[in-house]
Structures are given as structure tokens and as C-alpha cells.
Design a protein around this motif. Structure first.
Motif, PDB file in Angstrom:
ATOM      1  N   ARG A 108       0.851  -1.195   0.000  1.00  0.00           N
ATOM      2  CA  ARG A 108       0.000   0.000   0.000  1.00  0.00           C
ATOM      3  C   ARG A 108       0.880   1.235   0.000  1.00  0.00           C
ATOM      4  O   ARG A 108       1.694   1.417   0.897  1.00  0.00           O
ATOM      5  N   LEU A 109       0.702   2.084  -0.998  1.00  0.00           N
ATOM      6  CA  LEU A 109       1.455   3.326  -1.074  1.00  0.00           C
ATOM      7  C   LEU A 109       0.818   4.374  -0.167  1.00  0.00           C
ATOM      8  O   LEU A 109      -0.412   4.476  -0.117  1.00  0.00           O
ATOM      9  N   PRO A 110       1.610   5.174   0.545  1.00  0.00           N
ATOM     10  CA  PRO A 110       1.042   6.193   1.437  1.00  0.00           C
ATOM     11  C   PRO A 110       0.185   7.232   0.697  1.00  0.00           C
ATOM     12  O   PRO A 110      -0.769   7.760   1.253  1.00  0.00           O
ATOM     13  N   ASP A 111       0.502   7.510  -0.558  1.00  0.00           N
ATOM     14  CA  ASP A 111      -0.261   8.499  -1.328  1.00  0.00           C
ATOM     15  C   ASP A 111      -1.689   8.047  -1.604  1.00  0.00           C
ATOM     16  O   ASP A 111      -2.557   8.880  -1.891  1.00  0.00           O
ATOM     17  N   TRP A 112      -1.961   6.770  -1.538  1.00  0.00           N
ATOM     18  CA  TRP A 112      -3.292   6.267  -1.846  1.00  0.00           C
ATOM     19  C   TRP A 112      -4.337   6.756  -0.850  1.00  0.00           C
ATOM     20  O   TRP A 112      -5.513   6.840  -1.180  1.00  0.00           O
ATOM     21  N   ASP A 113      -3.914   7.078   0.366  1.00  0.00           N
ATOM     22  CA  ASP A 113      -4.875   7.547   1.366  1.00  0.00           C
ATOM     23  C   ASP A 113      -5.509   8.873   0.974  1.00  0.00           C
ATOM     24  O   ASP A 113      -6.577   9.218   1.461  1.00  0.00           O
ATOM     25  N   GLN A 114      -4.857   9.630   0.102  1.00  0.00           N
ATOM     26  CA  GLN A 114      -5.361  10.943  -0.306  1.00  0.00           C
ATOM     27  C   GLN A 114      -6.172  10.896  -1.603  1.00  0.00           C
ATOM     28  O   GLN A 114      -6.670  11.922  -2.047  1.00  0.00           O
ATOM     29  N   GLU A 118      -5.635  -5.953 -15.223  1.00  0.00           N
ATOM     30  CA  GLU A 118      -5.500  -5.010 -16.333  1.00  0.00           C
ATOM     31  C   GLU A 118      -6.134  -3.681 -15.933  1.00  0.00           C
ATOM     32  O   GLU A 118      -7.208  -3.657 -15.343  1.00  0.00           O
ATOM     33  N   VAL A 119      -5.441  -2.580 -16.247  1.00  0.00           N
ATOM     34  CA  VAL A 119      -5.941  -1.247 -15.908  1.00  0.00           C
ATOM     35  C   VAL A 119      -5.602  -0.268 -17.020  1.00  0.00           C
ATOM     36  O   VAL A 119      -4.831  -0.577 -17.930  1.00  0.00           O
ATOM     37  N   GLU A 120      -6.164   0.916 -16.892  1.00  0.00           N
ATOM     38  CA  GLU A 120      -5.785   2.007 -17.775  1.00  0.00           C
ATOM     39  C   GLU A 120      -4.386   2.467 -17.383  1.00  0.00           C
ATOM     40  O   GLU A 120      -3.952   2.255 -16.241  1.00  0.00           O
ATOM     41  N   PRO A 121      -3.652   3.110 -18.307  1.00  0.00           N
ATOM     42  CA  PRO A 121      -2.245   3.458 -18.024  1.00  0.00           C
ATOM     43  C   PRO A 121      -2.020   4.290 -16.757  1.00  0.00           C
ATOM     44  O   PRO A 121      -1.035   4.088 -16.059  1.00  0.00           O
ATOM     45  N   HIS A 122      -2.912   5.200 -16.427  1.00  0.00           N
ATOM     46  CA  HIS A 122      -2.687   6.052 -15.254  1.00  0.00           C
ATOM     47  C   HIS A 122      -2.952   5.329 -13.925  1.00  0.00           C
ATOM     48  O   HIS A 122      -2.650   5.861 -12.865  1.00  0.00           O
ATOM     49  N   GLU A 178      -0.427   1.145 -11.065  1.00  0.00           N
ATOM     50  CA  GLU A 178      -0.019   0.689  -9.729  1.00  0.00           C
ATOM     51  C   GLU A 178      -0.999  -0.321  -9.137  1.00  0.00           C
ATOM     52  O   GLU A 178      -0.688  -1.009  -8.183  1.00  0.00           O
ATOM     53  N   LEU A 179      -2.190  -0.399  -9.725  1.00  0.00           N
ATOM     54  CA  LEU A 179      -3.212  -1.293  -9.187  1.00  0.00           C
ATOM     55  C   LEU A 179      -3.080  -2.733  -9.660  1.00  0.00           C
ATOM     56  O   LEU A 179      -3.739  -3.618  -9.108  1.00  0.00           O
ATOM     57  N   VAL A 180      -2.267  -2.987 -10.663  1.00  0.00           N
ATOM     58  CA  VAL A 180      -2.124  -4.355 -11.164  1.00  0.00           C
ATOM     59  C   VAL A 180      -1.575  -5.236 -10.037  1.00  0.00           C
ATOM     60  O   VAL A 180      -0.595  -4.910  -9.387  1.00  0.00           O
ATOM     61  N   GLY A 181      -2.264  -6.343  -9.806  1.00  0.00           N
ATOM     62  CA  GLY A 181      -1.875  -7.265  -8.738  1.00  0.00           C
ATOM     63  C   GLY A 181      -2.573  -6.991  -7.416  1.00  0.00           C
ATOM     64  O   GLY A 181      -2.499  -7.806  -6.497  1.00  0.00           O
ATOM     65  N   GLN A 182      -3.262  -5.849  -7.284  1.00  0.00           N
ATOM     66  CA  GLN A 182      -3.983  -5.524  -6.055  1.00  0.00           C
ATOM     67  C   GLN A 182      -5.263  -6.346  -5.953  1.00  0.00           C
ATOM     68  O   GLN A 182      -5.930  -6.594  -6.946  1.00  0.00           O
ATOM     69  N   ARG A 183      -5.588  -6.756  -4.747  1.00  0.00           N
ATOM     70  CA  ARG A 183      -6.868  -7.411  -4.508  1.00  0.00           C
ATOM     71  C   ARG A 183      -7.877  -6.334  -4.152  1.00  0.00           C
ATOM     72  O   ARG A 183      -7.568  -5.409  -3.399  1.00  0.00           O
ATOM     73  N   VAL A 184      -9.067  -6.423  -4.710  1.00  0.00           N
ATOM     74  CA  VAL A 184     -10.112  -5.425  -4.485  1.00  0.00           C
ATOM     75  C   VAL A 184     -11.437  -6.110  -4.152  1.00  0.00           C
ATOM     76  O   VAL A 184     -11.654  -7.269  -4.510  1.00  0.00           O
ATOM     77  N   HIS A 185     -12.292  -5.372  -3.476  1.00  0.00           N
ATOM     78  CA  HIS A 185     -13.666  -5.799  -3.271  1.00  0.00           C
ATOM     79  C   HIS A 185     -14.481  -5.171  -4.390  1.00  0.00           C
ATOM     80  O   HIS A 185     -14.285  -4.005  -4.734  1.00  0.00           O
ATOM     81  N   PHE A 186     -15.392  -5.917  -4.967  1.00  0.00           N
ATOM     82  CA  PHE A 186     -16.210  -5.368  -6.047  1.00  0.00           C
ATOM     83  C   PHE A 186     -17.684  -5.568  -5.746  1.00  0.00           C
ATOM     84  O   PHE A 186     -18.078  -6.491  -5.034  1.00  0.00           O
ATOM     85  N   SER A 187     -18.483  -4.681  -6.287  1.00  0.00           N
ATOM     86  CA  SER A 187     -19.931  -4.781  -6.247  1.00  0.00           C
ATOM     87  C   SER A 187     -20.422  -4.409  -7.643  1.00  0.00           C
ATOM     88  O   SER A 187     -20.242  -3.273  -8.080  1.00  0.00           O
ATOM     89  N   LEU A 188     -20.985  -5.389  -8.350  1.00  0.00           N
ATOM     90  CA  LEU A 188     -21.362  -5.206  -9.747  1.00  0.00           C
ATOM     91  C   LEU A 188     -22.864  -5.394  -9.932  1.00  0.00           C
ATOM     92  O   LEU A 188     -23.466  -6.286  -9.329  1.00  0.00           O
TER      93      LEU A 188
END
Length: 189
Positions: free
Chosen positions: A81-87, A119-123, A126-136
Motif C-alpha cells: 500500500r502506497l502512502p499516497d493512496w490515502d489521499q 489489467e488497468v488504464e495506463p494512469h 499501480e493497481l495491477v496485482g492488487q486485490r479489491v472488493h467489487f460490487s457489480l
């Protein structure tokens, strides 16, 4: 017969307790990036090796410090987790998700679960490989994705706060290693 000393009864505790302390410190304090703490661990281990013969007390202290730093570095590396993500504000994102787990829900038009971003958009690379919760949201007649399925989805990407309320779902997600959640999502492909 000579009586055994207390320090020789449980020699693995010399390794386990400082390492576990490092894990706890890493989680509680977020000391920094993994490479920095790993370099500190290697430096303390080298001092411990040099001090073995001449300074037995310095050896024990530096060995414990090395294991504490190694535990803290391991936590930082696993937490990823990068510290900048909190902002970061909530934003719309398009993600490629590999489904790890789908939660059973009562609503037939929604599904939620845990996934890994592949897979993500170029910007957002940093999220590639991250686990996320999703609601679809599911379209009429569309079934929920199954485990190991890969889907392209879009939705609102939000950071899971470090200091989530005790007993909340966000705390559960944070403890499980999640940094983000994708809300109000829909499957694109």
C-alpha cells in the motif's frame, strides 16, 4: 548434572517473538517502504554476526533488531500500500478483474466479492496485482461471474481507509489485505 538455563529452553522464541513484534509494529505504525526496513534488517544481522564472539549482549540485541526490522519489512511488502493512496478521491475506473471469490447475495441483480486486478488504464498501473472488493450490477438474464473468471468492469474506485471503524466491513476488508473497492460497477465484457 548441570541445570539448563532459561534462555536455552525455547531457542526459537529468540526468532519468533521479535519477528512477530516487527509484524505488529509494521501494521500499527506503517514505518515505511519494505526495501528500507530490509536494508536495516540486513545491517543489524551483519552487526550481529560480527559481534558474536566479542560482544554477546550486542549480538542478542542486534539479532532482535534485525528480526523486528525483517518482520516490519515483510508486512510492508505484503501489504503493498502506497502512502499516497490515502489521499486519492473516489474516481471512475475501468479494471480487468480476475474473480477470487463471489459472495452469496439475496439480490439477483447484483453480485459482490473479491478479485485481483490484472489489467488497468495506463494512469492506474499501480493497481495491477492488487486485490479489491467489487460490487457489480448484473443485466437482466446475466449470471454472476464465477471464481477464476476474468471480466472487464467499470465503476467507482474508492480507497479502503486504514482506520476503519471496529467491526465494520471496511475493517474486515483492510485486515484481509484489500486497499480498494469498486462500487456501483457494471460488467463490460
Amino acid at each position: 548434572m548441570k541445570e539448563r538455563q532459561l534462555s536455552m529452553r525455547a531457542p526459537l522464541l529468540w526468532f519468533v517473538l521479535p519477528y512477530a513484534t516487527g509484524l505488529v509494529i509494521g501494521e500499527a505504525c506503517a514505518l515505511g517502504a519494505a526495501p528500507r526496513t530490509h536494508f536495516l534488517a540486513v545491517g543489524c544481522a551483519l552487526v550481529a554476526c560480527v559481534a558474536t564472539a566479542r560482544f554477546p549482549r550486542l549480538w542478542a540485541v542486534t539479532l532482535c533488531l534485525a528480526l523486528i526490522a525483517a518482520g516490519s519489512g515483510r508486512y510492508a511488502a505484503e501489504r503493498n500500500r502506497l502512502p499516497d493512496w490515502d489521499q486519492l478521491p473516489v474516481r471512475e475506473a475501468r479494471l480487468g478483474l480476475e474473480i477470487d471469490r463471489v459472495f452469496d447475495g439475496a439480490a439477483a441483480d447484483r453480485c459482490s466479492g473479491l478479485a485481483t486486478v490484472f489489467e488497468v488504464e495506463p494512469h492506474l498501473r499501480e493497481l495491477v496485482g492488487q486485490r479489491v472488493h467489487f460490487s457489480l450490477q448484473l443485466q437482466p438474464g446475466e449470471s454472476a461471474p464465477v471464481r477464476t473468471a476474468r471480466v472487464a468492469a467499470t465503476g467507482l474506485l474508492a480507497v479502503i481507509p486504514r482506520a476503519a471503524a471496529a467491526g465494520s466491513f471496511d475493517q474486515f476488508l483492510y485486515a484481509a489485505g484489500m486497499n480498494f473497492r469498486l462500487n456501483r460497477g457494471r460488467i463490460l465484457a
